[in-house]
Design a protein around this motif. Structure first.
Motif, short mmCIF file in Angstrom:
data_model
loop_
_atom_site.label_atom_id
_atom_site.label_comp_id
_atom_site.label_asym_id
_atom_site.label_seq_id
_atom_site.Cartn_x
_atom_site.Cartn_y
_atom_site.Cartn_z
N VAL A 16 12.79 0.88 -6.28
CA VAL A 16 13.59 1.57 -7.23
C VAL A 16 14.73 2.68 -6.72
O VAL A 16 14.69 2.59 -5.52
N GLU A 17 15.49 3.07 -7.45
CA GLU A 17 16.45 3.86 -7.01
C GLU A 17 15.75 5.10 -6.27
O GLU A 17 14.73 5.76 -6.80
N ASN A 18 16.35 5.55 -5.08
CA ASN A 18 15.66 6.87 -4.70
C ASN A 18 16.42 8.13 -5.20
O ASN A 18 17.06 9.06 -4.59
N ASP A 19 16.17 8.19 -6.54
CA ASP A 19 16.98 9.23 -7.25
C ASP A 19 15.94 10.53 -7.87
O ASP A 19 16.39 11.43 -8.33
N THR A 20 14.78 10.16 -7.58
CA THR A 20 13.42 11.14 -8.01
C THR A 20 12.46 11.36 -7.08
O THR A 20 12.39 10.29 -6.32
N PRO A 21 11.78 12.18 -6.95
CA PRO A 21 10.57 12.37 -6.32
C PRO A 21 9.62 11.26 -6.54
O PRO A 21 9.00 10.71 -5.61
N ALA A 22 9.41 11.11 -7.75
CA ALA A 22 8.37 9.76 -8.11
C ALA A 22 8.98 8.83 -7.63
O ALA A 22 8.18 7.76 -6.88
N ASN A 23 10.08 8.29 -7.65
CA ASN A 23 10.80 6.99 -7.27
C ASN A 23 10.60 7.03 -5.77
O ASN A 23 10.47 5.79 -5.06
N ARG A 24 11.08 8.03 -5.05
CA ARG A 24 10.89 8.00 -3.46
C ARG A 24 9.61 7.91 -3.13
O ARG A 24 9.52 7.12 -1.89
N ALA A 25 8.52 8.33 -3.75
CA ALA A 25 7.13 8.07 -3.48
C ALA A 25 6.86 6.69 -3.37
O ALA A 25 6.13 5.99 -2.58
N LYS A 26 7.50 5.92 -4.31
CA LYS A 26 7.11 4.55 -4.69
C LYS A 26 7.83 3.48 -3.53
O LYS A 26 7.00 2.63 -3.16
N ILE A 30 0.88 -1.02 0.07
CA ILE A 30 0.01 -0.07 0.00
C ILE A 30 0.88 1.38 -0.01
O ILE A 30 1.74 1.32 0.84
N ALA A 31 0.73 2.23 -0.87
CA ALA A 31 1.44 3.45 -1.04
C ALA A 31 1.30 4.27 0.18
O ALA A 31 0.45 4.07 0.88
N ASP A 32 2.36 5.01 0.58
CA ASP A 32 2.53 5.78 1.52
C ASP A 32 1.26 6.82 1.74
O ASP A 32 0.95 7.22 2.58
N ASN A 33 1.06 7.31 0.48
CA ASN A 33 0.10 8.62 0.51
C ASN A 33 -1.54 7.94 0.72
O ASN A 33 -2.22 8.92 1.04
N LEU A 34 -1.56 6.78 0.76
CA LEU A 34 -2.83 6.28 1.23
C LEU A 34 -3.13 6.27 2.65
O LEU A 34 -4.22 6.05 3.63
N LEU A 35 -1.89 6.04 3.35
CA LEU A 35 -1.87 5.72 4.71
C LEU A 35 -1.38 6.64 5.77
O LEU A 35 -2.21 6.96 6.86
N PHE A 36 -0.38 7.50 5.48
CA PHE A 36 0.05 8.57 6.30
C PHE A 36 0.35 9.75 5.58
O PHE A 36 0.46 10.04 4.12
#
Length: 277
Positions: free
Chosen positions: A239-249, A146-152
């Motif tokens: 994934v690599e933590n190299d972009t905001p989108a990847n960090r969100a994943k 579950i993605a972080d934005n759904l929980l916290f």
């Protein structure tokens, strides 16, 4: 008168002498013939004795060889009997191992069937249209990511109201499987965090995990015996933590629903020990 007597005596003596020499020659010839026969007989006798010795040796060899063959035959009979017994034992052992393997495969198949049914139930309850919820099977267990934005909220470990609607559906499935365990893993990105409450990403991931465990227990009556909270910080990224989108994943909570590990592996270990006997 005397003149007549003397020549007559001489004639008699001469005739007598001639007969003796002839007889002697005959005897001498007979003796030579006999000696030749004796020599021939001696040669034949020696030859026969030599052949006799050779035959005697051959007879001894054949007797010994025959005895060895008899003994070998007895040993071969014993070995053949032992071989047959060992073969029979090996076949029995193989049958036992095949039975144990079959039981083990049946247990694994049963577990896979239960896992598949669990996935189907979760997808039906939770739904599969939301891209922020992913349900799949990895290494024989069911995983709900579950993605972080759904929980916290960002940097928070307080469970949102929107998250509870999703967790209620997950709880329904967990409650239907009292013999299963539920591990809740918190994952963060690699952006450092530290404040008055949180020490680091380890702390954040663990607190998020325990927050969800509490909601499942208190709000949806999931047995605490089934719940296992775990924090993984940012060390297992998707994934690599190299972009905001990847960090969100990478900021996510993973709920793992599985047969109770101790029971399942006790069963596997027991079967493996039985197979090694």
């Amino acid at each position: 008168m005397k003149r007549v007597i003397v020549p007559t005596l001489a004639l008699v003596l001469t005739l007598t002498s001639c007969v003796s020499k002839k007889k002697f020659a005959e005897l001498e010839a007979k003796q030579k013939e006999t000696q030749d026969l004796l020599n021939t007989a001696t040669v034949k006798l020696n030859s026969c004795l030599t052949e006799k010795d050779a035959l005697a040796n051959q007879i001894d060899y054949l007797k010994k060889n025959n005895s060895d063959l008899i003994n070998s035959s007895k040993e071969l009979t014993v070995l053949t009997q032992k071989g047959a017994e060992n073969l029979e034992k090996s076949l029995e052992s193989l049958k036992e191992k095949d039975l144990k393997i079959s039981r083990l495969q049946d247990a694994l198949t049963k577990k896979d069937s239960v896992t598949l049914a669990l996935v189907t139930s979760l997808k039906r309850e939770v739904g599969i249209d939301d891209p922020d919820i992913n349900i799949n099977v990895e290494k024989g267990v069911v995983m709900i990511s579950i993605a972080d934005n759904l929980l916290f909220k960002s940097g928070s470990y307080e469970v949102s109201d929107n998250a509870k609607s999703v967790l209620s559906k997950v709880a329904k499935v967990i409650n239907s499987k009292p013999d299963f365990e539920c591990m809740v893993e918190g994952h963060t990105d690699n952006v450092p965090i530290k404040n008055a409450v949180l020490l680091d990403n380890w702390d954040l991931s663990v607190k998020r995990s325990t927050s969800i465990v509490r909601v499942l227990q208190k709000d949806f009556n999931v047995s605490p015996k089934q719940l296992i909270p775990a924090g993984r910080s940012f060390y297992i990224p998707l994934v690599e933590n190299d972009t905001p989108a990847n960090r969100a994943k990478n900021r996510r909570t993973r709920i793992i629903i599985m047969p109770k590990i101790d029971q399942f592996y006790d069963m596997i270990e027991k079967e493996m020990k039985n197979m090694s006997k």
